[in-house]
Design a protein around this motif. Structure first.
Motif, short mmCIF file in Angstrom:
data_model
loop_
_atom_site.label_atom_id
_atom_site.label_comp_id
_atom_site.label_asym_id
_atom_site.label_seq_id
_atom_site.Cartn_x
_atom_site.Cartn_y
_atom_site.Cartn_z
N ASP A 1 31.03 4.93 11.32
CA ASP A 1 32.33 4.69 10.93
C ASP A 1 32.24 3.12 10.42
O ASP A 1 31.88 2.18 11.08
CB ASP A 1 33.55 4.78 12.14
N PRO A 2 32.80 2.84 9.13
CA PRO A 2 32.35 1.59 8.79
C PRO A 2 33.31 0.40 9.57
O PRO A 2 32.92 -0.72 9.68
CB PRO A 2 33.05 1.47 7.19
N ALA A 3 34.38 0.80 9.96
CA ALA A 3 35.11 -0.14 11.00
C ALA A 3 34.35 -0.35 12.17
O ALA A 3 34.47 -1.73 12.78
CB ALA A 3 36.53 0.29 11.02
N ILE A 4 33.70 0.59 12.79
CA ILE A 4 33.15 0.21 13.85
C ILE A 4 31.58 -0.55 13.55
O ILE A 4 31.33 -1.52 14.18
CB ILE A 4 32.41 1.77 14.63
N LEU A 5 31.09 -0.13 12.53
CA LEU A 5 29.96 -1.19 11.95
C LEU A 5 30.41 -2.52 11.84
O LEU A 5 29.66 -3.68 12.10
CB LEU A 5 29.37 -0.64 10.78
N LEU A 6 31.54 -2.72 11.37
CA LEU A 6 32.33 -4.12 11.22
C LEU A 6 32.47 -4.76 12.38
O LEU A 6 32.26 -6.12 12.52
CB LEU A 6 33.15 -4.13 10.37
N ALA A 7 32.78 -4.22 13.35
CA ALA A 7 32.88 -5.03 14.67
C ALA A 7 31.74 -5.20 15.29
O ALA A 7 31.54 -6.46 15.89
CB ALA A 7 33.70 -3.84 15.68
N ARG A 8 30.64 -4.46 14.97
CA ARG A 8 29.32 -4.81 15.35
C ARG A 8 28.79 -5.94 14.62
O ARG A 8 28.34 -7.01 15.19
CB ARG A 8 28.26 -3.84 15.58
N ALA A 9 29.05 -6.03 13.38
CA ALA A 9 28.73 -7.07 12.47
C ALA A 9 29.40 -8.46 12.92
O ALA A 9 28.71 -9.44 12.74
CB ALA A 9 29.13 -6.59 10.91
#
Length: 342
Positions: free
Chosen positions: A45-53
């Motif tokens: 999920d790109p939103a999840i990836l962004l939280a990690r980023a």
């Protein structure tokens, strides 16, 4: 848990996104947000990836943060999620600037501000304008370019009712005002910023950003060593999970020692240790400038390390550097004032 197993996978993925997004809506416990993101049912999920980023960026794991933000961009494009795509571009431009890769950051910020921002929410056009203002400061151009972008960003954040954006505009306005020596603009922006302080969007990160701006102003513009030292030390007490801000404070304290003719080396050593675990190209470059000014390194060695740390770092006049001092921005070239967009 057993109860979570009863929820359909798609619904769990939506709940994961909402939970992580709410956790990350303010600069809080980024490590906790990252742990929660890693438990998401859909790790792509790109939103999840962004939280990690974002968590990686705050911990100054900048290569990892950039890699995750690029993955988020690809996933957002594949899923036609324009707002998430805009957020991914924002993260990329931010990480690239902290890494001293300004030539790469600018087209990303322009893409956000233009084509992508025009399709996404108004706030993302505002964040694109804010990033362009940051990049104008890094190339020593606050009077026209930065000020114009900041004014546009403020109008857009106000229209979209984005308080975090308005706060970020005011913090960056302090840096722009310092760069041109506009004490009236600085005082007005500071007063407006302090009026936002009771807002729920005011965080510990915001407090440290303000303290650093006040410390730089006190050190360079007021020549108030005691006030500057107090503000830098406040950041060291508060920024236990914010290595960029700790590093800025250590470098500021080292500059206070250098300017007073005292030994700055112990503080520089502490910063070097911090940068080994949390490398930030822009801050590492400015560490080399201070080391050169304290006769800890030669001009040639400092220039070589600056090029390795921040390969696209602009000089104050845009030309090639002949000395590490050519990278000092602002009007007070003997004071080594720092301008780090946060």
């Amino acid at each position: 848990s057993a109860a979570a197993g009863l929820i359909p996978r798609r619904a769990r993925a939506r709940l994961d996104r909402v939970h992580v997004t709410l956790m990350g809506s303010a600069h809080g416990d980024q490590a906790g947000i990252e742990r929660r993101a890693r438990r998401a049912v859909d790790p792509t999920d790109p939103a999840i990836l962004l939280a990690r980023a974002k968590a990686a960026r705050f911990d100054c794991r900048l290569d990892e943060g950039l890699r995750l933000a690029v993955r988020a961009e690809l996933e957002a494009r594949a899923r036609s999620e324009v707002d998430v795509l805009a957020h991914a571009l924002y993260e990329q431009a931010f990480v690239l600037s902290w890494s001293g890769r300004f030539s790469e950051a600018r087209p990303v910020a322009e893409h956000l501000h233009g084509a992508v921002g025009g399709l996404a929410s108004v706030r993302w056009v505002g964040w694109g304008a804010w990033l362009l203002a940051c990049l104008a400061l890094y190339r020593n151009d606050p009077r026209d370019d930065a000020r114009g972008h900041l004014a546009r960003a403020e109008v857009l954040f106000d229209a979209d009712q984005t308080p975090t954006g308005l706060t970020s505009v005011l913090v960056l306005s302090l840096a722009a005002a310092r760069m041109i020596g506009d004490h009236v603009w600085y005082s007005q922006a500071r007063d407006r910023l302090l009026s936002h302080r009771p807002n729920a969007n005011w965080t510990g990160f915001t407090s440290c950003s303000l303290h650093l701006e006040e410390a730089e102003f006190a050190r360079v513009h007021m020549l108030d060593e005691d006030l500057a030292r107090m503000k830098y030390r406040q950041v060291l007490r508060l920024a236990t999970r914010q290595p960029l801000q700790r590093g800025h404070a250590l470098l500021g304290l080292a500059e206070l020692e250098r300017e007073a003719g005292r030994d700055a080396v112990p503080l520089l050593r502490r910063l070097e240790v911090l940068m080994r675990d949390h490398p930030v190209g822009y801050l590492e470059a400015h560490l080399q400038i201070t080391k050169f000014m304290t006769n800890e390194t030669s001009a040639a060695d400092a220039l070589a390390k600056i090029h390795r740390s921040a390969p696209q770092l602009p000089t104050r006049n845009g030309g090639p550097p002949s000395s590490p001092l050519d990278f000092i921005l602002g009007r007070h070239l003997d004071r080594h004032e720092m301008f780090i967009a946060q």
